[in-house]
Design an enzyme around this catalytic site. Structure first.
Site, PDB file in Angstrom:
ATOM      1  N   HIS A  89       7.438  -9.972  -2.588  1.00 41.25           N
ATOM      2  CA  HIS A  89       6.527  -9.304  -3.349  1.00 41.25           C
ATOM      3  C   HIS A  89       7.276  -8.694  -4.506  1.00 41.25           C
ATOM      4  O   HIS A  89       6.562  -8.471  -5.520  1.00 41.25           O
ATOM      5  CB  HIS A  89       7.020  -7.766  -2.279  1.00 41.25           C
ATOM      6  CG  HIS A  89       6.350  -5.910  -3.265  1.00 41.25           C
ATOM      7  ND1 HIS A  89       7.352  -6.195  -3.497  1.00 41.25           N
ATOM      8  CD2 HIS A  89       5.043  -5.915  -2.923  1.00 41.25           C
ATOM      9  CE1 HIS A  89       6.285  -4.969  -3.949  1.00 41.25           C
ATOM     10  NE2 HIS A  89       5.292  -5.002  -3.418  1.00 41.25           N
ATOM     11  N   ARG A 104      -4.892  -9.153  -5.332  1.00 41.10           N
ATOM     12  CA  ARG A 104      -5.259  -8.802  -3.903  1.00 41.10           C
ATOM     13  C   ARG A 104      -4.879  -7.771  -3.747  1.00 41.10           C
ATOM     14  O   ARG A 104      -4.833  -6.098  -4.214  1.00 41.10           O
ATOM     15  CB  ARG A 104      -3.331  -9.407  -4.566  1.00 41.10           C
ATOM     16  CG  ARG A 104      -2.884 -10.829  -4.693  1.00 41.10           C
ATOM     17  CD  ARG A 104      -0.959 -10.960  -4.602  1.00 41.10           C
ATOM     18  NE  ARG A 104      -1.084 -11.908  -4.762  1.00 41.10           N
ATOM     19  CZ  ARG A 104      -0.366 -12.415  -5.239  1.00 41.10           C
ATOM     20  NH1 ARG A 104      -0.632 -11.868  -6.408  1.00 41.10           N
ATOM     21  NH2 ARG A 104       0.251 -13.673  -5.776  1.00 41.10           N
ATOM     22  N   ARG A 118     -10.124 -10.616  -3.074  1.00 45.86           N
ATOM     23  CA  ARG A 118      -9.802 -10.798  -1.692  1.00 45.86           C
ATOM     24  C   ARG A 118      -9.594  -9.692  -1.053  1.00 45.86           C
ATOM     25  O   ARG A 118      -8.340  -9.367  -1.562  1.00 45.86           O
ATOM     26  CB  ARG A 118      -8.561 -12.329  -1.921  1.00 45.86           C
ATOM     27  CG  ARG A 118      -7.889 -12.897  -0.408  1.00 45.86           C
ATOM     28  CD  ARG A 118      -6.597 -13.463  -0.060  1.00 45.86           C
ATOM     29  NE  ARG A 118      -5.737 -12.706  -0.877  1.00 45.86           N
ATOM     30  CZ  ARG A 118      -4.230 -13.194  -0.686  1.00 45.86           C
ATOM     31  NH1 ARG A 118      -3.541 -14.700  -1.422  1.00 45.86           N
ATOM     32  NH2 ARG A 118      -3.170 -12.287  -1.067  1.00 45.86           N
ATOM     33  N   GLU A 151      -5.557 -22.541   2.878  1.00 43.45           N
ATOM     34  CA  GLU A 151      -3.784 -22.251   2.904  1.00 43.45           C
ATOM     35  C   GLU A 151      -3.195 -23.171   4.008  1.00 43.45           C
ATOM     36  O   GLU A 151      -1.469 -22.876   3.537  1.00 43.45           O
ATOM     37  CB  GLU A 151      -4.129 -20.951   3.201  1.00 43.45           C
ATOM     38  CG  GLU A 151      -4.313 -19.865   1.739  1.00 43.45           C
ATOM     39  CD  GLU A 151      -4.511 -18.855   1.813  1.00 43.45           C
ATOM     40  OE1 GLU A 151      -3.833 -18.346   1.358  1.00 43.45           O
ATOM     41  OE2 GLU A 151      -5.164 -18.430   2.490  1.00 43.45           O
TER      42      GLU A 151
END
Length: 455
Positions: free
Chosen positions: A81, A182, A229, A325
Site C-alpha cells: 500500500h 483500484r 476493478r 493473476e
C-alpha cells in the site's frame, strides 16, 4: 560540565550518516522531521512537511500521507500500500527497512532517497529547507513536464490509479486512459468495512459514495477509458476498519478471502459495486469499463458476468474484462476468453506472488520477487498470444508495467496496452515506441533478405 557537553555533541551522528535502508518505492529526495507512528490512530498528528515512519501504511492513512513530505516503512515491498499510494501522490518513499521505527527517533531530522532506498541524518533545517522544497513538493498536483517530444505508439500506454485525488495528476500525463482503478482504496478510505457502511448508512449511500469517487476519475480522463476493478481487499486490511472485528483471521490474507472469490460468496455486496458502475454508465460515462480480480477459471468469470447481467449492465455497449493473476487462470485462458471478455489484464504483482510462492508484502523475501523469472515471462507471452488470436485486448497492471525493459518485452510480444505508474508513463511510451520501430525495421529487413537478381 563543559567536557561532558562536548562529548555528548561529538556522539551525535553527522549529517549524511546512514541510519537505515530499504527498497526505494517512490523516487525523490525529502528532508524533514521523522514522525514515528506506531498506532494508525496517531496518523492524524502528521503535519505538512513531516516524514512518516511506520510499520506499514493503511488506506485510512492516505490524508496523512498527502500531508507528508516522505514515507518510510518497516514492512512491505514494491507492491505494498505504501509503495502504490506514495507513487501516485508523488511522495518519496522507502519500504521494507525492517527497523525504521526503532532506528529513527521521533522528531529526528532525516533525509530519505526514494530511489536509492537510503535514510541518512538530515542537514540542519536552515541549510536544507530550500533544497528540499525544490526536490520534493507533495502538494504539487501536476506531473513534471516531460522532456522532449512524446511519441505516438500503436501499443497504448495507460496509467494505474488508486486514489481519486491523484486522478488529475494522472490525467495530465500522456496516458491513453486508466488501465486499473483500484476500488478498494475508495471503499477503505471511508474508515468502515463495506458491510458496516451499508449497515450504518444504507445501500443507496454506499452506491453514491462509490459512484461519486469513480466519477472524479472518469471526469479527469473523459473520453479516455477507465477500467474500474471490483473490490480486492485482503481481510487484514479490512480488519483495521470499523466493523473489521467480524473479518476472518487468515495466516496469509494475500492467498485468502479476497477478489472475485469473496465477491461470489457475497453477491449482494458486489452487486452494489456494479450498480455504482451502471449508474455512471447510465448518465453518459461510456468510458467506464468493469474488471473482475483474481478469477481462477472460466466458471468464476461466468458467474461474475451473470452478476453484471443481474444489475443490468449492457455488455454490448460497455466493455468488461478479467484479471489474469493465478497459475490456474493462465492455464485456463482459452476458456476465459470463450466467456466473452473484451479484455484481459495481467496482474503481475499476483502472478509473481503465486507462481514463485513469494508473499509480496513480506520484506524478508522481497529479493525473491522476480518479474523476470523465465516462467513469468513465458506465462505472460502465452496469455498475450492466446488473446491476440481471438481479438481480445491485453494489458498489464502490475508494478512491472512501469519497468522499461518489461515494457519492451511485452510490446515485442504484441500486448495491446501497458498500465504504468504515474511517474513512468512517458518513459514507458518512449521505450514502447523504440520497440515498435525495431519490430518494423526487422520486418522490412526480413522481407529484403531474398536473393538478388544478377546483373
Amino acid at each position: 560540565m563543559t567536557e561532558k557537553k562536548t562529548k555528548a555533541i561529538s556522539e551525535e551522528p553527522e549529517a549524511g550518516t546512514e541510519l537505515t535502508r530499504g527498497y526505494g518505492a517512490s523516487p525523490g529526495i525529502a528532508t524533514g522531521p521523522a514522525r514515528v507512528i506506531k498506532d494508525i490512530e496517531d496518523a492524524g498528528q502528521i503535519k505538512d512537511g513531516d516524514i512518516i515512519v511506520t510499520e506499514m501504511t493503511a488506506p485510512d492513512m492516505v490524508p496523512a500521507m498527502q500531508r507528508s513530505t516522505g514515507i518510510i516503512t518497516d514492512n512491505g515491498g514494491m507492491t505494498s500500500h505504501a509503495a502504490i499510494v506514495s507513487r501516485e501522490l508523488g511522495v518519496p518513499a522507502i519500504v521494507g527497512c525492517g527497523d525504521a521505527t526503532e532506528a529513527l527517533s521521533d522528531g529526528q531530522r532525516v533525509t530519505l532517497d526514494g530511489e536509492k532506498g537510503t535514510v541518512v541524518v538530515g542537514e540542519p533545517e536552515s541549510e536544507s529547507k530550500e533544497e528540499n522544497i525544490a526536490e520534493s513538493d507533495p502538494t504539487n498536483d501536476s506531473v513534471e513536464a516531460p522532456v522532449g517530444h512524446i511519441p505516438t505508439t500503436a501499443t497504448e500506454v495507460k496509467v494505474n490509479v488508486s486514489i481519486p485525488e491523484a486522478a488529475q495528476r494522472a490525467a495530465d500525463t500522456s496516458a491513453d486512459g486508466v488501465g486499473l482503478l483500484r476500488l478498494e482504496h475508495i471503499l477503505l478510505s471511508t474508515g468502515k468495512t463495506p458491510e458496516k457502511y451499508v449497515a450504518d448508512h444504507g445501500e443507496e449511500a454506499f452506491i453514491k459514495e462509490i459512484s461519486e469517487e469513480i466519477r472524479k476519475v472518469a471526469d479527469a480522463f473523459y473520453p479516455r477509458p477507465v477500467r474500474a476493478r471490483t473490490l480486492d481487499a485482503p481481510t487484514d486490511e479490512l480488519a483495521e476498519l470499523e466493523g473489521g472485528e467480524s473479518e476472518p483471521i487468515e495466516h496469509n490474507p494475500m492467498l485468502g478471502y479476497r477478489g472475485i472469490r469473496r465477491s461470489l460468496q457475497e453477491p449482494e455486496m458486489v452487486k452494489l459495486e456494479l450498480r455504482a458502475f451502471k449508474r455512471l454508465q447510465d448518465i453518459g460515462y461510456d468510458n467506464i469499463e468493469v474488471m473482475f480480480p483474481l478469477p481462477n477459471d472460466a466458471d468464476d468469470v461466468r458467474r461474475a458476468r451473470e452478476l453484471m447481467d443481474e444489475v443490468g449492465i449492457d455488455r454490448d455497449t460497455h466493455e468488461w474484462g478479467a484479471m489474469v493473476e493465478t497459475p490456474a487462470s493462465i492455464r485456463s485462458i482459452d476458456e476465459i476468453i470463450d466467456e466473452g471478455v473484451d479484455f484481459v489484464a495481467l496482474g503481475t504483482n499476483d502472478i509473481v506472488q503465486f507462481m514463485l510462492a513469494v508473499d509480496r508484502n513480506n520484506a524478508m523475501v522481497a529479493d525473491r520477487f522476480d518479474d523476470y523469472h523465465p516462467t513469468i515471462l513465458e506465462a505472460m507471452a502465452e496469455v498475450i498470444e492466446a488473446c491476440n488470436e481471438h481479438d481480445v485486448d491485453t494489458t498489464i497492471t502490475g508494478q512491472s508495467g512501469s519497468d522499461p525493459e518489461m515494457a519492451k518485452f511485452l510490446a515485442e510480444k504484441g500486448i495491446s496496452s501497458l498500465s504504468s505508474n504515474i511517474d513512468a508513463v512517458d518513459d514507458v511510451r518512449r521505450v514502447v515506441a523504440r520497440a515498435e520501430q525495431e519490430l518494423l525495421l526487422n520486418a522490412v529487413r526480413d522481407t529484403s533478405d531474398g536473393p538478388t537478381l544478377p546483373d
